[in-house]
Design a protein around this motif. Structure first.
Motif, PDB file in Angstrom:
ATOM      1  N   LEU A 149      -0.495 -33.645  -4.365  1.00  8.41           N
ATOM      2  CA  LEU A 149      -0.242 -35.071  -4.224  1.00  8.41           C
ATOM      3  C   LEU A 149       1.273 -35.271  -4.129  1.00  8.41           C
ATOM      4  CD1 LEU A 149      -2.018 -37.629  -4.225  1.00  8.41           C
ATOM      5  CD2 LEU A 149      -1.473 -37.870  -6.658  1.00  8.41           C
ATOM      6  N   ARG A 156       4.482 -37.841  -3.844  1.00 12.92           N
ATOM      7  CA  ARG A 156       4.860 -39.231  -4.047  1.00 12.92           C
ATOM      8  C   ARG A 156       6.364 -39.311  -4.234  1.00 12.92           C
ATOM      9  NH1 ARG A 156       1.591 -38.684  -9.676  1.00 12.92           N
ATOM     10  NH2 ARG A 156       3.100 -37.331 -10.648  1.00 12.92           N
ATOM     11  N   GLU A 180      -4.012 -36.710   3.972  1.00 15.43           N
ATOM     12  CA  GLU A 180      -4.233 -38.153   4.046  1.00 15.43           C
ATOM     13  C   GLU A 180      -3.024 -38.914   3.540  1.00 15.43           C
ATOM     14  OE1 GLU A 180      -7.881 -39.141   2.028  1.00 15.43           O
ATOM     15  OE2 GLU A 180      -9.012 -37.830   3.378  1.00 15.43           O
ATOM     16  N   SER A 181      -2.724 -40.021   4.228  1.00 17.39           N
ATOM     17  CA  SER A 181      -1.669 -40.898   3.739  1.00 17.39           C
ATOM     18  C   SER A 181      -2.237 -41.739   2.611  1.00 17.39           C
ATOM     19  CB  SER A 181      -1.188 -41.820   4.865  1.00 17.39           C
ATOM     20  OG  SER A 181      -0.551 -41.055   5.848  1.00 17.39           O
ATOM     21  N   THR A 182      -1.504 -41.764   1.508  1.00 20.87           N
ATOM     22  CA  THR A 182      -1.909 -42.631   0.402  1.00 20.87           C
ATOM     23  C   THR A 182      -0.872 -43.751   0.334  1.00 20.87           C
ATOM     24  OG1 THR A 182      -0.629 -41.325  -1.152  1.00 20.87           O
ATOM     25  CG2 THR A 182      -2.933 -40.733  -0.879  1.00 20.87           C
ATOM     26  N   ASP A 183      -0.939 -44.554  -0.673  1.00 25.82           N
ATOM     27  CA  ASP A 183      -0.006 -45.657  -0.824  1.00 25.82           C
ATOM     28  C   ASP A 183       1.412 -45.102  -1.023  1.00 25.82           C
ATOM     29  OD1 ASP A 183       0.816 -48.239  -1.037  1.00 25.82           O
ATOM     30  OD2 ASP A 183       0.401 -48.387  -3.185  1.00 25.82           O
ATOM     31  N   ASP A 205      -1.553 -36.927   0.486  1.00 24.05           N
ATOM     32  CA  ASP A 205      -2.513 -36.216  -0.341  1.00 24.05           C
ATOM     33  C   ASP A 205      -3.085 -35.065   0.492  1.00 24.05           C
ATOM     34  OD1 ASP A 205      -4.355 -35.455  -2.207  1.00 24.05           O
ATOM     35  OD2 ASP A 205      -5.374 -37.393  -2.330  1.00 24.05           O
TER      36      ASP A 205
END
Ligand SMILES: [Zn+2]
Length: 201
Positions: A94, A96, A131-134, A138
């Motif tokens: 993940l 961020r 995948e694009s997360t906020d 991910d």
């Protein structure tokens, strides 16, 4: 005699049925690790999706099959292709931090390069999904080792902080915190050094 042969035939049939039932049950199992342990595939098995070959207990892309091995080979799916089709993985990274969305193109490029290099020697280590997360990304991988590698390589190239959490079932959950590019931190350090040497001079 005829009776005996028929009995033998029935027994063989029954065994075949049990084997195929076992295989069907294994396919429904959600745990790839258990699948590998309890049901080794037929030797050799050729993956109908990626062409990898299971021979002498390993899945490889460069196994060379003799005519005799080809003859008794069976079609199937390798564990990596099964995981990709089920969108399951053993590793997850993940990402961020403020700099992730800003450098997303370069990060995705790096992920693809690292995965391509890993696939050359370890075809079972693959990306399942990105995948694009906020504000982040991910990534799911078939192997915990690839998720670990990605975390390591991203930190090396861009900077930031990586954490790894290994779970009891052998899966890895990694996070990469990327707030500011490596260069910015270096430039700050360089300024500090100059100030110090200036003070000494
Ligand atoms: Zn495959």
């Amino acid at each position: 005699m005829a009776n005996g042969r028929r009995m033998l035939g029935q027994t063989k049939q029954a065994r075949g049925l049990i084997r195929s039932l076992n295989r069907a049950m294994v396919r429904d199992d959600k745990s790839p690790r258990v699948v590998e342990k309890t049901a080794p595939p037929h030797d050799p098995t050729i993956c109908a999706r990626c062409g990898a070959v299971f021979l002498r207990k390993t899945w490889r892309n460069d196994h060379k099959l003799s005519d005799e091995q080809l003859e008794r080979g069976e079609w199937g799916f390798c564990p990596a292709c099964l995981q990709v089709s089920k969108e399951e993985g053993q590793g997850r990274l993940l990402m961020r931090g403020k700099a992730v969305s800003r450098d997303q193109a370069a990060i995705r490029r790096r992920i693809r390069n690292v995965a391509a290099r890993a696939a050359k020697t370890q075809p079972q280590r693959r990306i399942v999904s990105i995948e694009s997360t906020d504000g982040g990304l991910d990534v799911l991988t078939t192997s915990q080792k690839l998720a670990h590698r990605l975390g390591h390589e991203l930190k090396k190239l861009f900077g930031g902080r990586v954490t790894y959490t290994w779970n009891d079932d052998g899966t890895l959950f990694a996070t990469w915190d990327y707030q500011a590019p490596k260069g910015a931190a270096h430039r700050n350090q360089a300024r500090t050094f100059r100030t110090r040497s200036g003070a000494r001079a």
